[in-house]
Design a protein around this motif. Structure first.
Motif, PDB file in Angstrom:
ATOM      1  N   GLY A   1      61.146   3.016  65.040  1.00  0.00           N
ATOM      2  CA  GLY A   1      61.619   1.651  65.025  1.00  0.00           C
ATOM      3  C   GLY A   1      61.115   0.907  66.242  1.00  0.00           C
ATOM      4  N   GLN A   2      61.491  -0.366  66.332  1.00  0.00           N
ATOM      5  CA  GLN A   2      60.990  -1.199  67.414  1.00  0.00           C
ATOM      6  C   GLN A   2      61.756  -1.012  68.716  1.00  0.00           C
ATOM      7  OE1 GLN A   2      63.032  -2.210  65.107  1.00  0.00           O
ATOM      8  NE2 GLN A   2      64.600  -3.455  66.116  1.00  0.00           N
TER       9      GLN A   2
ATOM     10  N   TYR B   1      57.779   8.348  62.309  1.00  0.00           N
ATOM     11  CA  TYR B   1      57.887   6.899  62.200  1.00  0.00           C
ATOM     12  C   TYR B   1      58.879   6.431  63.260  1.00  0.00           C
ATOM     13  CZ  TYR B   1      55.886   7.714  57.566  1.00  0.00           C
ATOM     14  OH  TYR B   1      55.081   8.107  56.518  1.00  0.00           O
TER      15      TYR B   1
ATOM     16  N   THR C   1      61.646   6.565  51.714  1.00  0.00           N
ATOM     17  CA  THR C   1      62.722   7.269  52.421  1.00  0.00           C
ATOM     18  C   THR C   1      62.951   8.676  51.899  1.00  0.00           C
ATOM     19  OG1 THR C   1      64.345   6.238  50.978  1.00  0.00           O
ATOM     20  CG2 THR C   1      63.896   5.138  53.078  1.00  0.00           C
TER      21      THR C   1
ATOM     22  N   VAL D   1      64.608  -0.109  61.152  1.00  0.00           N
ATOM     23  CA  VAL D   1      65.119  -1.272  61.873  1.00  0.00           C
ATOM     24  C   VAL D   1      66.424  -0.891  62.554  1.00  0.00           C
ATOM     25  CG1 VAL D   1      65.926  -3.646  61.709  1.00  0.00           C
ATOM     26  CG2 VAL D   1      64.044  -2.864  60.252  1.00  0.00           C
TER      27      VAL D   1
ATOM     28  N   GLN E   1      59.783   2.238  57.092  1.00  0.00           N
ATOM     29  CA  GLN E   1      60.097   1.222  58.086  1.00  0.00           C
ATOM     30  C   GLN E   1      61.508   1.474  58.608  1.00  0.00           C
ATOM     31  OE1 GLN E   1      58.996   0.033  54.793  1.00  0.00           O
ATOM     32  NE2 GLN E   1      56.973   0.453  55.628  1.00  0.00           N
TER      33      GLN E   1
ATOM     34  N   SER F   1      63.675   2.049  55.252  1.00  0.00           N
ATOM     35  CA  SER F   1      63.234   1.531  53.960  1.00  0.00           C
ATOM     36  C   SER F   1      61.830   2.059  53.684  1.00  0.00           C
ATOM     37  CB  SER F   1      63.257   0.001  53.948  1.00  0.00           C
ATOM     38  OG  SER F   1      62.389  -0.525  54.939  1.00  0.00           O
ATOM     39  N   GLY F   2      61.404   1.899  52.446  1.00  0.00           N
ATOM     40  CA  GLY F   2      60.089   2.409  52.060  1.00  0.00           C
ATOM     41  C   GLY F   2      60.233   3.782  51.426  1.00  0.00           C
TER      42      GLY F   2
ATOM     43  N   GLN G   1      54.886   5.144  53.472  1.00  0.00           N
ATOM     44  CA  GLN G   1      55.278   4.487  54.705  1.00  0.00           C
ATOM     45  C   GLN G   1      56.786   4.335  54.776  1.00  0.00           C
ATOM     46  OE1 GLN G   1      53.773   3.584  57.374  1.00  0.00           O
ATOM     47  NE2 GLN G   1      51.596   3.742  56.860  1.00  0.00           N
TER      48      GLN G   1
END
Length: 119
Positions: free
Chosen positions: A110-111, A108, A28, A5, A3, A25-26, A1
């Motif tokens: 981000g928000q 993946y 990478t 940001v 993440q 992160s995670g 996974q």
């Protein structure tokens, strides 16, 4: 996974500049390509710029010459320097990390961070 940001969005006048950052992160080490996409109200999400691990880049025609994508592999961070901003650049900007594998590609996200350019 993985993440992601994002940070750095905001309100700016036309002609101004903003710098977006995205920290991964995670897992990478599995990331092959990182990029920025954007989505304006009522429109589809579109690619803005992307960069490979070796530093190869490509840009949407609408931002070429104004935006610069860069990547700090040591910090697992990708940046988007946006200059000469236009009202049509207003959108939510999303960081993307793409992983390629034998069975295909996986994204993946981000928000998102809002960028608003006033005229």
């Amino acid at each position: 996974q993985v993440q992601l940001v994002e940070s750095g969005g905001g309100l700016v006048q036309a002609g101004g500049s903003l710098r977006l950052s995205c920290v991964a992160s995670g897992s990478t080490s599995s990331i092959n390509v990182m990029g920025w996409y954007r989505q304006a109200p009522g429109k589809q999400r579109e690619l803005v710029a992307r960069i490979t691990g070796s530093g190869s880049t490509n840009y949407a025609g609408s931002v070429k010459g104004r935006f610069t994508i860069s990547r700090d592999n040591g910090k697992n961070t990708v940046y988007l320097q946006m200059n000469s901003l236009k009202p049509e650049d207003t959108a939510v900007y999303y960081c993307n990390a793409r992983r390629y594998s034998s069975v295909g590609e996986y994204d993946y996200w981000g928000q998102g961070t809002q960028v608003t350019v006033s005229s």
